[in-house]
Design a protein around this motif. Structure first.
Motif, PDB file in Angstrom:
ATOM      1  N   VAL A 129      42.874 110.385 -32.229  1.00 21.38           N
ATOM      2  CA  VAL A 129      42.382 109.328 -33.113  1.00 21.38           C
ATOM      3  C   VAL A 129      43.200 108.056 -32.913  1.00 21.38           C
ATOM      4  CG1 VAL A 129      42.091 108.597 -35.525  1.00 21.38           C
ATOM      5  CG2 VAL A 129      41.540 110.943 -34.866  1.00 21.38           C
ATOM      6  N   CYS A 130      42.513 106.923 -32.880  1.00 22.85           N
ATOM      7  CA  CYS A 130      43.164 105.618 -32.946  1.00 22.85           C
ATOM      8  C   CYS A 130      42.395 104.779 -33.971  1.00 22.85           C
ATOM      9  CB  CYS A 130      43.229 104.932 -31.585  1.00 22.85           C
ATOM     10  SG  CYS A 130      41.634 104.745 -30.756  1.00 22.85           S
ATOM     11  N   THR A 131      43.015 103.719 -34.492  1.00 24.57           N
ATOM     12  CA  THR A 131      42.398 103.000 -35.602  1.00 24.57           C
ATOM     13  C   THR A 131      42.453 101.486 -35.403  1.00 24.57           C
ATOM     14  OG1 THR A 131      44.451 102.889 -36.881  1.00 24.57           O
ATOM     15  CG2 THR A 131      43.061 104.844 -37.198  1.00 24.57           C
ATOM     16  N   ALA A 132      41.555 100.812 -36.127  1.00 25.16           N
ATOM     17  CA  ALA A 132      41.547  99.346 -36.191  1.00 25.16           C
ATOM     18  C   ALA A 132      41.022  98.957 -37.564  1.00 25.16           C
ATOM     19  CB  ALA A 132      40.671  98.764 -35.086  1.00 25.16           C
ATOM     20  N   ASN A 133      41.442  97.758 -38.034  1.00 25.33           N
ATOM     21  CA  ASN A 133      41.070  97.377 -39.403  1.00 25.33           C
ATOM     22  C   ASN A 133      40.084  96.216 -39.480  1.00 25.33           C
ATOM     23  OD1 ASN A 133      42.693  95.280 -38.660  1.00 25.33           O
ATOM     24  ND2 ASN A 133      44.283  95.634 -40.209  1.00 25.33           N
ATOM     25  N   CYS A 134      39.567  95.760 -38.334  1.00 23.96           N
ATOM     26  CA  CYS A 134      38.577  94.678 -38.338  1.00 23.96           C
ATOM     27  C   CYS A 134      37.828  94.666 -37.009  1.00 23.96           C
ATOM     28  CB  CYS A 134      39.249  93.324 -38.591  1.00 23.96           C
ATOM     29  SG  CYS A 134      40.407  92.850 -37.273  1.00 23.96           S
ATOM     30  N   GLY A 135      36.798  93.831 -36.927  1.00 23.67           N
ATOM     31  CA  GLY A 135      35.967  93.793 -35.725  1.00 23.67           C
ATOM     32  C   GLY A 135      36.714  93.350 -34.484  1.00 23.67           C
ATOM     33  N   ASN A 136      37.515  92.296 -34.601  1.00 23.89           N
ATOM     34  CA  ASN A 136      38.255  91.792 -33.443  1.00 23.89           C
ATOM     35  C   ASN A 136      39.272  92.817 -32.946  1.00 23.89           C
ATOM     36  OD1 ASN A 136      37.118  89.164 -33.041  1.00 23.89           O
ATOM     37  ND2 ASN A 136      38.116  88.503 -34.945  1.00 23.89           N
TER      38      ASN A 136
ATOM     39  N   SER B 243      31.104  91.222 -38.682  1.00 23.22           N
ATOM     40  CA  SER B 243      30.472  92.463 -39.139  1.00 23.22           C
ATOM     41  C   SER B 243      30.465  93.511 -38.029  1.00 23.22           C
ATOM     42  CB  SER B 243      29.035  92.188 -39.579  1.00 23.22           C
ATOM     43  OG  SER B 243      28.211  91.948 -38.444  1.00 23.22           O
ATOM     44  N   GLY B 244      30.232  94.744 -38.428  1.00 19.05           N
ATOM     45  CA  GLY B 244      30.128  95.827 -37.450  1.00 19.05           C
ATOM     46  C   GLY B 244      28.978  95.599 -36.476  1.00 19.05           C
ATOM     47  N   PHE B 245      27.883  95.016 -36.988  1.00 20.79           N
ATOM     48  CA  PHE B 245      26.737  94.737 -36.116  1.00 20.79           C
ATOM     49  C   PHE B 245      27.113  93.728 -35.034  1.00 20.79           C
ATOM     50  CE2 PHE B 245      23.567  95.767 -39.778  1.00 20.79           C
ATOM     51  CZ  PHE B 245      23.716  97.131 -39.522  1.00 20.79           C
ATOM     52  N   ASP B 246      27.803  92.648 -35.434  1.00 18.65           N
ATOM     53  CA  ASP B 246      28.225  91.633 -34.457  1.00 18.65           C
ATOM     54  C   ASP B 246      29.271  92.197 -33.492  1.00 18.65           C
ATOM     55  OD1 ASP B 246      26.531  89.763 -35.566  1.00 18.65           O
ATOM     56  OD2 ASP B 246      28.068  88.907 -36.891  1.00 18.65           O
ATOM     57  N   THR B 247      30.121  93.055 -33.997  1.00 20.59           N
ATOM     58  CA  THR B 247      31.119  93.714 -33.140  1.00 20.59           C
ATOM     59  C   THR B 247      30.423  94.560 -32.074  1.00 20.59           C
ATOM     60  OG1 THR B 247      32.680  93.835 -34.987  1.00 20.59           O
ATOM     61  CG2 THR B 247      33.103  95.281 -33.105  1.00 20.59           C
ATOM     62  N   ALA B 248      29.386  95.282 -32.499  1.00 16.67           N
ATOM     63  CA  ALA B 248      28.645  96.134 -31.561  1.00 16.67           C
ATOM     64  C   ALA B 248      27.977  95.296 -30.476  1.00 16.67           C
ATOM     65  CB  ALA B 248      27.591  96.943 -32.319  1.00 16.67           C
ATOM     66  N   VAL B 249      27.436  94.128 -30.853  1.00 15.77           N
ATOM     67  CA  VAL B 249      26.798  93.245 -29.866  1.00 15.77           C
ATOM     68  C   VAL B 249      27.802  92.858 -28.785  1.00 15.77           C
ATOM     69  CG1 VAL B 249      25.789  90.956 -29.507  1.00 15.77           C
ATOM     70  CG2 VAL B 249      25.041  92.358 -31.436  1.00 15.77           C
ATOM     71  N   ILE B 250      29.024  92.499 -29.206  1.00 15.28           N
ATOM     72  CA  ILE B 250      30.065  92.102 -28.244  1.00 15.28           C
ATOM     73  C   ILE B 250      30.454  93.288 -27.358  1.00 15.28           C
ATOM     74  CG2 ILE B 250      32.458  91.310 -28.031  1.00 15.28           C
ATOM     75  CD1 ILE B 250      31.979  89.766 -30.707  1.00 15.28           C
ATOM     76  N   LEU B 251      30.612  94.466 -27.957  1.00 15.72           N
ATOM     77  CA  LEU B 251      30.978  95.664 -27.181  1.00 15.72           C
ATOM     78  C   LEU B 251      29.912  96.013 -26.148  1.00 15.72           C
ATOM     79  CD1 LEU B 251      32.340  97.925 -30.083  1.00 15.72           C
ATOM     80  CD2 LEU B 251      33.701  96.924 -28.227  1.00 15.72           C
ATOM     81  N   LYS B 252      28.642  95.865 -26.514  1.00 11.80           N
ATOM     82  CA  LYS B 252      27.549  96.248 -25.613  1.00 11.80           C
ATOM     83  C   LYS B 252      27.317  95.225 -24.505  1.00 11.80           C
ATOM     84  CE  LYS B 252      26.690 100.116 -27.633  1.00 11.80           C
ATOM     85  NZ  LYS B 252      27.027 101.385 -26.961  1.00 11.80           N
ATOM     86  N   LYS B 253      27.891  94.031 -24.647  1.00 13.70           N
ATOM     87  CA  LYS B 253      27.762  93.021 -23.587  1.00 13.70           C
ATOM     88  C   LYS B 253      28.860  93.155 -22.533  1.00 13.70           C
ATOM     89  CE  LYS B 253      25.302  89.346 -26.070  1.00 13.70           C
ATOM     90  NZ  LYS B 253      25.377  87.969 -26.631  1.00 13.70           N
ATOM     91  N   ASP B 254      29.903  93.884 -22.886  1.00 11.27           N
ATOM     92  CA  ASP B 254      31.049  94.034 -21.983  1.00 11.27           C
ATOM     93  C   ASP B 254      30.892  95.316 -21.156  1.00 11.27           C
ATOM     94  OD1 ASP B 254      33.546  94.453 -20.775  1.00 11.27           O
ATOM     95  OD2 ASP B 254      34.628  93.543 -22.456  1.00 11.27           O
ATOM     96  N   PRO B 255      30.840  95.224 -19.820  1.00 11.73           N
ATOM     97  CA  PRO B 255      30.682  96.428 -18.973  1.00 11.73           C
ATOM     98  C   PRO B 255      31.756  97.478 -19.229  1.00 11.73           C
ATOM     99  CG  PRO B 255      30.478  94.414 -17.663  1.00 11.73           C
ATOM    100  CD  PRO B 255      30.941  93.994 -19.021  1.00 11.73           C
ATOM    101  N   GLU B 256      32.928  97.034 -19.707  1.00 11.13           N
ATOM    102  CA  GLU B 256      34.049  97.953 -19.926  1.00 11.13           C
ATOM    103  C   GLU B 256      33.825  98.842 -21.147  1.00 11.13           C
ATOM    104  OE1 GLU B 256      38.959  97.590 -20.042  1.00 11.13           O
ATOM    105  OE2 GLU B 256      37.704  95.797 -19.852  1.00 11.13           O
ATOM    106  N   THR B 257      33.007  98.343 -22.109  1.00 10.83           N
ATOM    107  CA  THR B 257      32.846  99.078 -23.372  1.00 10.83           C
ATOM    108  C   THR B 257      31.398  99.423 -23.720  1.00 10.83           C
ATOM    109  OG1 THR B 257      32.802  96.951 -24.558  1.00 10.83           O
ATOM    110  CG2 THR B 257      34.925  98.071 -24.374  1.00 10.83           C
ATOM    111  N   LEU B 258      30.451  98.988 -22.901  1.00 15.53           N
ATOM    112  CA  LEU B 258      29.033  99.142 -23.278  1.00 15.53           C
ATOM    113  C   LEU B 258      28.582 100.600 -23.370  1.00 15.53           C
ATOM    114  CD1 LEU B 258      26.893  99.853 -20.718  1.00 15.53           C
ATOM    115  CD2 LEU B 258      27.612  97.599 -19.987  1.00 15.53           C
TER     116      LEU B 258
END
Length: 382
Positions: free
Chosen positions: A42-49, A73-88
């Motif tokens: 398990v690892c943790t984070a406290n915000c979208g960034n 928001s989590g939705f905006d965070t997901a958009v950024i993650l899905k645009k990055d080849p490293e995390t999509l």
């Protein structure tokens, strides 16, 4: 493909890392305790960034992502993650108090794999996490199997190519010597038993050489190393020469191989060598399956914008249940003289015909004979 409980039971949970993202400390601690008890990393984070930064640093196998957070928001965070080849490719389970259908639809639009509604049930949480991790494990197995298969096919094709290439030259020399020996000696000179052995060795060497030639060409074709070189040529200048090569072989089996010229000049646009290879294989195949005393006719004709080249025998024919698969089954068959066929030649014929813009066909009546043919485009008149 069923990955069900059998795969789930084989998963080593300590190999998988889950990133928990929530701005409420008590939620993070609860989730961390639950998943640690289930043996996950398990690892943790406290915000979208922080989630985006942690996802790139830790490369988690799954993200539990709160929707309502103070920065983004989590939705905006997901958009950024899905645009990055490293995390999509990282699956996301949203943690949310929202239960409006439009929010759920939006969540799936931005890349959600699943939702958990707050306050969540502990058993449901574990079940949904395990389900997503099982899918991750299944995907990894498929990727690994595909890579293993690709490597196996590559090694196989390399081996085929090396075998065919390295054996072809010495086999060609042996073939030439045996052809010469059979043509200059007679049963009276060496005795019937020795002559029969020479004749048998000659025929088997011819077959081995043809198989190696087909194997080399098939391997090159399958690995994309054989290019089609289009040329305009008259079939009357190509077909008779191929027939001549097999005249002596046919005579040795007491078969009458006949070339029937066309009344019409037919100029095609195709790869000359590939066309010759297809005709050679069709004639060789016909000789194998034609009894002594029978005829084989080689001819061609116009069919619309194509020329159709045919090899017709009066041999054993083909059973109806084999006709549909004969060009790609690759099964071993035996000729009237016990000649063994690999089926590779017919696969190569269809492959070459299609590479030249045509196709290979067969018509047959069991016990009466077969006509193997292929069509290739005629030269377009300007």
């Amino acid at each position: 493909m069923d990955f069900g409980g059998s795969l789930e039971s084989k998963i080593n949970r300590s190999d998988y890392k889950i990133l928990i993202v929530d701005d409420v400390v008590s939620n993070v601690l609860l989730l961390k305790i639950l998943l640690t008890n289930e043996k996950f990393q398990v690892c943790t984070a406290n915000c979208g960034n922080a989630c985006i930064e942690m996802a790139k640093k830790e490369h988690p196998d799954l993200i539990l992502l709160d929707v309502m957070m103070p920065d983004i928001s989590g939705f905006d965070t997901a958009v950024i993650l899905k645009k990055d080849p490293e995390t999509l490719e990282i699956p996301i389970i949203f943690l949310t108090a929202l239960n409006n259908p439009s929010d759920l639809v939006h969540g799936f639009q931005v890349g959600a794999n699943d939702f958990l509604t707050k306050p969540f049930n502990k058993e449901e949480l574990v079940m949904r996490v395990v389900q997503q991790i099982t899918l991750v494990a299944a995907k990894r197995i498929i990727v690994q199997q595909n890579e293993d298969l690709r490597r196996t096919i590559s090694n196989r094709d390399k081996m085929y190519s090396v075998i065919a290439h390295d054996l072809r030259s010495p086999m060609a020399s042996i073939r030439m010597v045996l052809n010469l020996a059979v043509s200059v000696v007679s049963p009276e000179m060496v005795g019937p038993e020795i002559f029969e052995l020479l004749d048998k060795a000659n025929r088997e060497t011819e077959e081995a050489h043809d198989l190696l030639d087909n194997l080399l060409k098939w391997t090159k074709s399958q690995t994309g190393r054989m290019n089609v070189v289009y040329q305009d040529f008259d079939l009357a200048e190509v077909v008779p020469g191929v027939v001549d090569i097999f005249t002596m072989i046919a005579e040795m089996k007491k078969i009458n191989l006949k070339y029937i010229p066309s009344d019409e000049k037919l100029v095609v646009r195709a790869d000359n060598d590939m066309v010759k290879t297809v005709i050679r294989n069709f004639i060789s195949n016909a000789i194998k399956f034609t009894p002594e005393g029978k005829d084989i006719e080689v001819f061609y004709k116009r069919e619309g914008d194509f020329a159709r080249i045919c090899v017709r025998d009066h041999g054993v024919g083909i059973a109806p249940d084999r006709i549909d698969t004969i060009f790609h089954k690759g099964e071993t068959t035996y000729g009237t003289g016990g000649e063994e066929g690999s089926g590779l030649g017919l696969q190569l014929c269809q492959d070459f015909a299609r590479k030249n813009g045509g196709d290979a066909m067969v018509e047959s009546v069991l016990g009466e004979g077969s006509t193997f043919s292929f069509n290739i485009p005629l030269k377009v008149e300007e």
